[in-house]
Design a protein around this motif. Structure first.
Motif, mmCIF file in Angstrom:
data_model
loop_
_atom_site.group_PDB
_atom_site.id
_atom_site.type_symbol
_atom_site.label_atom_id
_atom_site.label_comp_id
_atom_site.label_asym_id
_atom_site.label_seq_id
_atom_site.Cartn_x
_atom_site.Cartn_y
_atom_site.Cartn_z
ATOM 1 N N PHE A 392 0.813 -1.215 0.000
ATOM 2 C CA PHE A 392 0.000 0.000 0.000
ATOM 3 C C PHE A 392 0.849 1.270 0.000
ATOM 4 O O PHE A 392 0.387 2.320 0.446
ATOM 5 C CB PHE A 392 -0.936 -0.008 1.218
ATOM 6 N N ALA A 393 2.070 1.175 -0.525
ATOM 7 C CA ALA A 393 2.970 2.332 -0.520
ATOM 8 C C ALA A 393 2.399 3.513 -1.277
ATOM 9 O O ALA A 393 2.669 4.671 -0.947
ATOM 10 C CB ALA A 393 4.329 1.936 -1.112
ATOM 11 N N ASP A 394 1.585 3.245 -2.304
ATOM 12 C CA ASP A 394 1.059 4.327 -3.143
ATOM 13 C C ASP A 394 -0.380 4.698 -2.780
ATOM 14 O O ASP A 394 -1.040 5.410 -3.533
ATOM 15 C CB ASP A 394 1.129 3.914 -4.615
ATOM 16 N N ARG A 395 -0.883 4.214 -1.622
ATOM 17 C CA ARG A 395 -2.277 4.485 -1.241
ATOM 18 C C ARG A 395 -2.295 4.958 0.214
ATOM 19 O O ARG A 395 -2.394 4.140 1.140
ATOM 20 C CB ARG A 395 -3.125 3.240 -1.432
ATOM 21 N N PRO A 396 -2.186 6.255 0.447
ATOM 22 C CA PRO A 396 -2.059 6.772 1.818
ATOM 23 C C PRO A 396 -3.242 6.433 2.717
ATOM 24 O O PRO A 396 -3.062 6.126 3.893
ATOM 25 C CB PRO A 396 -1.916 8.282 1.619
ATOM 26 N N ASN A 397 -4.456 6.484 2.194
ATOM 27 C CA ASN A 397 -5.624 6.176 3.028
ATOM 28 C C ASN A 397 -5.616 4.713 3.455
ATOM 29 O O ASN A 397 -5.907 4.377 4.603
ATOM 30 C CB ASN A 397 -6.913 6.500 2.273
ATOM 31 N N ALA A 398 -5.272 3.844 2.508
ATOM 32 C CA ALA A 398 -5.194 2.420 2.826
ATOM 33 C C ALA A 398 -4.084 2.161 3.835
ATOM 34 O O ALA A 398 -4.240 1.363 4.771
ATOM 35 C CB ALA A 398 -4.962 1.610 1.554
ATOM 36 N N MET A 399 -2.968 2.869 3.673
ATOM 37 C CA MET A 399 -1.847 2.686 4.592
ATOM 38 C C MET A 399 -2.233 3.068 6.017
ATOM 39 O O MET A 399 -1.836 2.417 6.989
ATOM 40 C CB MET A 399 -0.652 3.521 4.125
ATOM 41 N N GLU A 400 -3.038 4.119 6.174
ATOM 42 C CA GLU A 400 -3.463 4.538 7.506
ATOM 43 C C GLU A 400 -4.349 3.472 8.148
ATOM 44 O O GLU A 400 -4.270 3.224 9.357
ATOM 45 C CB GLU A 400 -4.214 5.867 7.421
ATOM 46 N N THR A 401 -5.184 2.818 7.325
ATOM 47 C CA THR A 401 -6.020 1.729 7.847
ATOM 48 C C THR A 401 -5.162 0.579 8.337
ATOM 49 O O THR A 401 -5.379 0.030 9.427
ATOM 50 C CB THR A 401 -6.975 1.233 6.748
ATOM 51 N N VAL A 402 -4.156 0.200 7.544
ATOM 52 C CA VAL A 402 -3.264 -0.893 7.934
ATOM 53 C C VAL A 402 -2.463 -0.510 9.170
ATOM 54 O O VAL A 402 -2.211 -1.332 10.058
ATOM 55 C CB VAL A 402 -2.328 -1.262 6.770
ATOM 56 N N ARG A 403 -2.086 0.764 9.246
ATOM 57 C CA ARG A 403 -1.309 1.231 10.396
ATOM 58 C C ARG A 403 -2.088 1.038 11.705
ATOM 59 O O ARG A 403 -1.493 0.807 12.762
ATOM 60 C CB ARG A 403 -0.934 2.699 10.205
ATOM 61 N N SER A 404 -3.416 1.132 11.626
ATOM 62 C CA SER A 404 -4.213 0.933 12.837
ATOM 63 C C SER A 404 -4.039 -0.483 13.380
ATOM 64 O O SER A 404 -4.025 -0.697 14.591
ATOM 65 C CB SER A 404 -5.693 1.215 12.543
ATOM 66 N N GLY A 405 -3.915 -1.459 12.461
ATOM 67 C CA GLY A 405 -3.652 -2.830 12.902
ATOM 68 C C GLY A 405 -2.283 -2.965 13.527
ATOM 69 O O GLY A 405 -2.098 -3.685 14.525
ATOM 70 N N ALA A 406 -1.290 -2.243 12.958
ATOM 71 C CA ALA A 406 0.062 -2.258 13.537
ATOM 72 C C ALA A 406 0.062 -1.625 14.923
ATOM 73 O O ALA A 406 0.803 -2.062 15.817
ATOM 74 C CB ALA A 406 1.028 -1.539 12.610
ATOM 75 N N ARG A 407 -0.777 -0.594 15.122
ATOM 76 C CA ARG A 407 -0.867 0.017 16.450
ATOM 77 C C ARG A 407 -1.457 -0.972 17.458
ATOM 78 O O ARG A 407 -0.978 -1.078 18.598
ATOM 79 C CB ARG A 407 -1.754 1.262 16.396
ATOM 80 N N ARG A 408 -2.479 -1.704 17.032
ATOM 81 C CA ARG A 408 -3.094 -2.686 17.957
ATOM 82 C C ARG A 408 -2.089 -3.770 18.339
ATOM 83 O O ARG A 408 -2.143 -4.310 19.440
ATOM 84 C CB ARG A 408 -4.322 -3.313 17.306
ATOM 85 N N ALA A 409 -1.197 -4.094 17.398
ATOM 86 C CA ALA A 409 -0.197 -5.123 17.686
ATOM 87 C C ALA A 409 0.986 -4.560 18.465
ATOM 88 O O ALA A 409 1.872 -5.325 18.872
ATOM 89 C CB ALA A 409 0.293 -5.727 16.373
ATOM 90 N N GLY A 410 1.025 -3.234 18.654
ATOM 91 C CA GLY A 410 2.112 -2.631 19.396
ATOM 92 C C GLY A 410 3.369 -2.425 18.574
ATOM 93 O O GLY A 410 4.461 -2.247 19.128
ATOM 94 N N LEU A 411 3.237 -2.418 17.243
ATOM 95 C CA LEU A 411 4.403 -2.250 16.383
ATOM 96 C C LEU A 411 4.724 -0.776 16.143
ATOM 97 O O LEU A 411 5.879 -0.441 15.888
ATOM 98 C CB LEU A 411 4.176 -2.947 15.033
ATOM 99 N N VAL A 412 3.720 0.079 16.161
ATOM 100 C CA VAL A 412 3.930 1.520 15.987
ATOM 101 C C VAL A 412 3.125 2.242 17.054
ATOM 102 O O VAL A 412 2.201 1.687 17.657
ATOM 103 C CB VAL A 412 3.505 1.988 14.574
ATOM 104 N N GLU A 413 3.457 3.493 17.269
ATOM 105 C CA GLU A 413 2.730 4.288 18.267
ATOM 106 C C GLU A 413 1.668 5.135 17.598
ATOM 107 O O GLU A 413 1.760 5.456 16.435
ATOM 108 C CB GLU A 413 3.728 5.183 19.013
#
Length: 413
Positions: A392-413
């Motif tokens: 999703f490198a070229d899709r910022p909105n999609a990337m933000e959705t995926v980032r929410s899953g990374a936050r739940r997993a504790g990978l990003v803040e």
């Protein structure tokens, strides 16, 4: 090696069983004329017994003998005819055996042609891991340039060469001259001095600082890629990623990122990126022609059925894929803890496999990352998060959705 040996043995065994069934079937058959002949002979004996007991008269007995004898002759002729056909059947059985062996041999030959005898199993996870390792350890810009043969740029006209020398001297004395560095970068590129060109472009970006545009970074990457004869180095990739941070939809950066993925054994990700560009257009963009020339081969490498889109047609949305959601978790409420955990792991594994093979929506990628975090499998969650960033490198909105899953997993803040 072990696979094709086992497959060959199984193919021969099946072919042998089929041939044996045909042979046994043929050998167990008794011609119908033989039954008829036995019946008529028994009838003839019965006539003789009835005549001896006086049950029938002499004239009637003679008539019956003649009729039965005629039938015996007809049955005997039919039996000889069927016996001759049996000889042809033996030839047919031999032919069936040869055909069965040919099928088995053909299967082995086809595997030898299309398959890869001698290679071990290459499961999807291993292939992805190998591609990630190749990407992480690929040669740098300097290393790849050092391997290439030296090239001598074309000699410019004397007047132009004199102007270039003056430009180089002027820029060297004014390290903060933005306009001079821009002019130098483009003129060095025109002369074929690509290393000098991207060195000047690096100075342009340094001088601009935070004001450097996506196009500035793409131009630097293009110069590096040209200097490396089409190879996308880690340094060129960094410039492309910076360009995409500044302008997510930059077509040139997305094209070169797709090229980088294809070079690092990820044709699946490269295909998704290029197909999106191909469907979005514009049709006269500089990257459209190279995509058209390469995307069918890329689709074949990715194992994807590809139909070139009609000009201006929008990209089809990705199909939704099922995965563990709140309803699934609630349905597991009546299970024991061990059963519940086994069910969840199975659903997460199935979702992971399907996303890797077929792709999926940003929500599903986010759900998968979060699920691995809940299960405590942080290494797997991190690997999926890294993969999603490429997808999703070229899709910022999609990337933000995926980032929410990374936050739940504790990978990003």
């Amino acid at each position: 090696m072990l696979f094709w040996i086992i497959a060959g043995i199984l193919a021969l065994a099946v072919a042998g069983l089929l041939a044996l069934a045909v042979i046994r079937g043929r050998d167990s058959e008794t011609p119908a004329a033989a039954y008829d002949l036995q019946v008529y002979r028994d009838q003839l004996k019965e006539v003789e017994r009835d005549t001896a007991r006086g049950v029938i008269g002499a004239d009637e007995a003679e008539r019956l003998r003649t009729e039965v004898s005629r039938r015996i002759l007809a049955a005997d002729t039919a039996l000889h005819r069927e016996s001759a056909t049996q000889g042809g059947g033996r030839g047919a059985r031999a032919l069936a055996l040869v055909a069965a062996l040919a099928v088995a041999g053909g299967a082995l030959g086809l595997y030898g042609w299309l398959g890869a005898p001698g290679y071990g199993d290459l499961p999807l996870k291993s292939r992805i891991a190998a591609a990630q390792d190749r990407h992480a350890n690929r040669p740098t810009q300097a290393e790849i340039e050092a391997r290439m043969p030296a090239t001598v740029p074309a000699e410019p006209a004397p007047e132009y060469a004199e102007l270039m020398e003056k430009l180089r001297e002027t820029v060297a004395g004014r390290p903060g001259d933005l306009e001079g560095q821009q002019l130098l970068a483009r003129n060095e590129a025109a002369l074929g001095n690509l290393r000098a060109a991207y060195a000047a472009q690096e100075e342009v970006i340094r001088i601009k600082g935070e004001n450097a545009t996506a196009e500035d970074h793409v131009f630097l990457a293009e110069l590096m890629i040209s200097a490396a004869q089409g190879y996308v180095s880690p340094e060129a990739e960094s410039s492309l990623r910076r360009a995409l941070e500044l302008e997510r939809g930059n077509g040139a950066a997305r094209y070169y990122m797709g090229l980088m993925l294809a070079q690092n054994d990820r044709p699946d990700l490269a295909f998704r990126m290029w197909e999106s560009l191909l469907r979005e257009g514009p049709s006269d963009a500089s990257w459209m022609e190279p995509i058209r020339n390469q995307i069918e081969e890329l689709a074949q490498r990715a194992g994807v059925e590809f139909t070139p889109p009609a000009e201006g047609a929008p990209a089809a949305p990705a199909p939704a894929l099922p995965g563990p959601d709140a309803g699934d978790m609630q349905a597991a409420g009546d299970m024991s803890p061990a059963e519940r955990m086994e069910m969840i792991r199975g659903m997460v594994s199935n979702l992971s496999d399907r996303l890797a093979n077929e792709g999926g929506t940003p929500d599903e990628w986010a759900r998968l990352i979060g699920a691995y975090g809940v299960l405590g499998e942080m290494a797997q969650a991190r690997a999926i998060w890294i993969e999603a960033q490429k997808v999703f490198a070229d899709r910022p909105n999609a990337m933000e959705t995926v980032r929410s899953g990374a936050r739940r997993a504790g990978l990003v803040e």
